[in-house]
Design an enzyme around this catalytic site. Structure first.
Site, PDB file in Angstrom:
ATOM      1  N   ARG A   1      14.153  36.347 -44.162  1.00 45.18           N
ATOM      2  CA  ARG A   1      14.254  36.906 -43.415  1.00 45.18           C
ATOM      3  C   ARG A   1      14.329  38.467 -42.724  1.00 45.18           C
ATOM      4  NH1 ARG A   1      17.356  32.691 -40.436  1.00 45.18           N
ATOM      5  NH2 ARG A   1      17.660  31.403 -42.987  1.00 45.18           N
TER       6      ARG A   1
ATOM      7  N   CYS B   1      18.737  29.313 -39.039  1.00 48.83           N
ATOM      8  CA  CYS B   1      17.317  29.991 -38.081  1.00 48.83           C
ATOM      9  C   CYS B   1      17.659  29.997 -36.249  1.00 48.83           C
ATOM     10  CB  CYS B   1      15.485  29.580 -38.470  1.00 48.83           C
ATOM     11  SG  CYS B   1      15.790  30.337 -40.113  1.00 48.83           S
TER      12      CYS B   1
HETATM   13  C1  BEZ Z   1      18.358  27.562 -42.237  1.00 49.24           C
HETATM   14  O1  BEZ Z   1      19.191  26.800 -42.423  1.00 49.24           O
HETATM   15  O2  BEZ Z   1      17.800  27.923 -41.440  1.00 49.24           O
HETATM   16  C2  BEZ Z   1      17.585  27.456 -44.074  1.00 49.24           C
HETATM   17  C3  BEZ Z   1      18.686  28.350 -44.428  1.00 49.24           C
HETATM   18  C4  BEZ Z   1      18.117  27.887 -45.446  1.00 49.24           C
HETATM   19  C5  BEZ Z   1      16.470  27.926 -45.727  1.00 49.24           C
HETATM   20  C6  BEZ Z   1      16.175  27.575 -45.514  1.00 49.24           C
HETATM   21  C7  BEZ Z   1      16.500  28.159 -44.544  1.00 49.24           C
END
Ligand code: BEZ
Length: 240
Positions: free
Chosen positions: A138, A55
């Site tokens: 997402r 993110c």
């Molecule tokens: C992330 O790195 O943004 C992420 C990865 C797995 C689950 C939720 C967020």
């Protein structure tokens, strides 16, 4: 008995429908969506959680590209099911500490919605329990200046978005609207565009006989024409 998505309050908006309305608190104050965005394109997107690496890479990329989207009359609005203070702390950390792929000192100026109650996330089908009950996937909604959903793209938690594709999709949608055409696979401004298939046997014959100037027909149902890159860009990048 297992409850349906409708019964638990989840809905999945569809392409061609009005974007569901909501009022929300964001890092840039309250917003009234999509009412206050009428006249602009908007990309409404969700991310799973603040202070997570994928993110963070996405927010830095979106914030860096915000000016490019603004030139195409497109505003950005983010959302996660975190609270406002978490959002503020995360955006401050990004600006003050994170350097990634040449991006640093990145200030996220577009609104980031707090949605602890998941009210907005549920309206937009951003909670997909097979992936997570507690985090939004997402999701990307490209919404036009009349508040109509024109494109929906979903990615799972582990997969960061391709921002070239989001920008390409926006420009292709605007080009289709401006010129009344469709865009083929992997289209970019300057590539040939597709005109509507022949609607009568006469038109089909005329096209195959080369009677419609400026067309190149692979067959009667598949004709392309040229629109120069600068002609496309002068239309779709003008502010309106
Ligand atoms: C992330 O790195 O943004 C992420 C990865 C797995 C689950 C939720 C967020």
């Amino acid at each position: 008995m297992e409850l349906s998505n409708q019964e638990v309050g989840f809905s999945m908006p569809r392409i061609g429908e009005k974007a569901p309305c909501f009022k929300a608190v964001t890092t840039q104050g309250e917003i009234n969506f999509p009412e206050q965005y009428k006249g602009s394109w908007v990309i409404l997107f969700s991310h799973p959680a603040d202070f997570t690496p994928v993110c963070t890479s996405e927010f830095m990329t979106f914030a860096t590209l915000e000016g490019q989207f603004a030139e195409a009359n497109c505003k950005l609005v983010g959302l996660s099911v975190d609270g406002l203070y978490s959002h503020i702390a995360w955006l401050r950390t990004i600006k003050e500490k994170i350097e990634y792929r040449g991006m640093k000192d990145v200030e996220v100026k577009f609104p980031l919605i707090e949605d602890i109650t998941m009210e907005v996330a549920k309206k937009y089908g951003m909670i997909q329990p097979g992936e997570s009950n507690t985090k939004a996937v997402r999701a990307v909604f490209i919404i036009d200046p009349k508040g109509i959903i024109r494109t929906i793209i979903y990615y799972p938690l582990s997969l960061g978005r391709n921002f070239d594709e989001l920008y390409r999709a926006l420009i292709a949608l605007k080009t289709a609207d401006e010129f009344g055409i469709a865009t083929p696979a992997d289209w970019r401004p300057g590539d040939d565009v597709i005109i509507s298939p022949a609607g009568s046997c006469g038109t089909a014959k005329d096209r195959m006989d080369g009677k419609e100037e400026g067309l190149e027909c692979k067959d009667w149902f598949f004709c392309t024409k040229k629109i120069a890159k600068d002609v496309v860009l002068s239309k779709v990048l003008k502010k309106k």
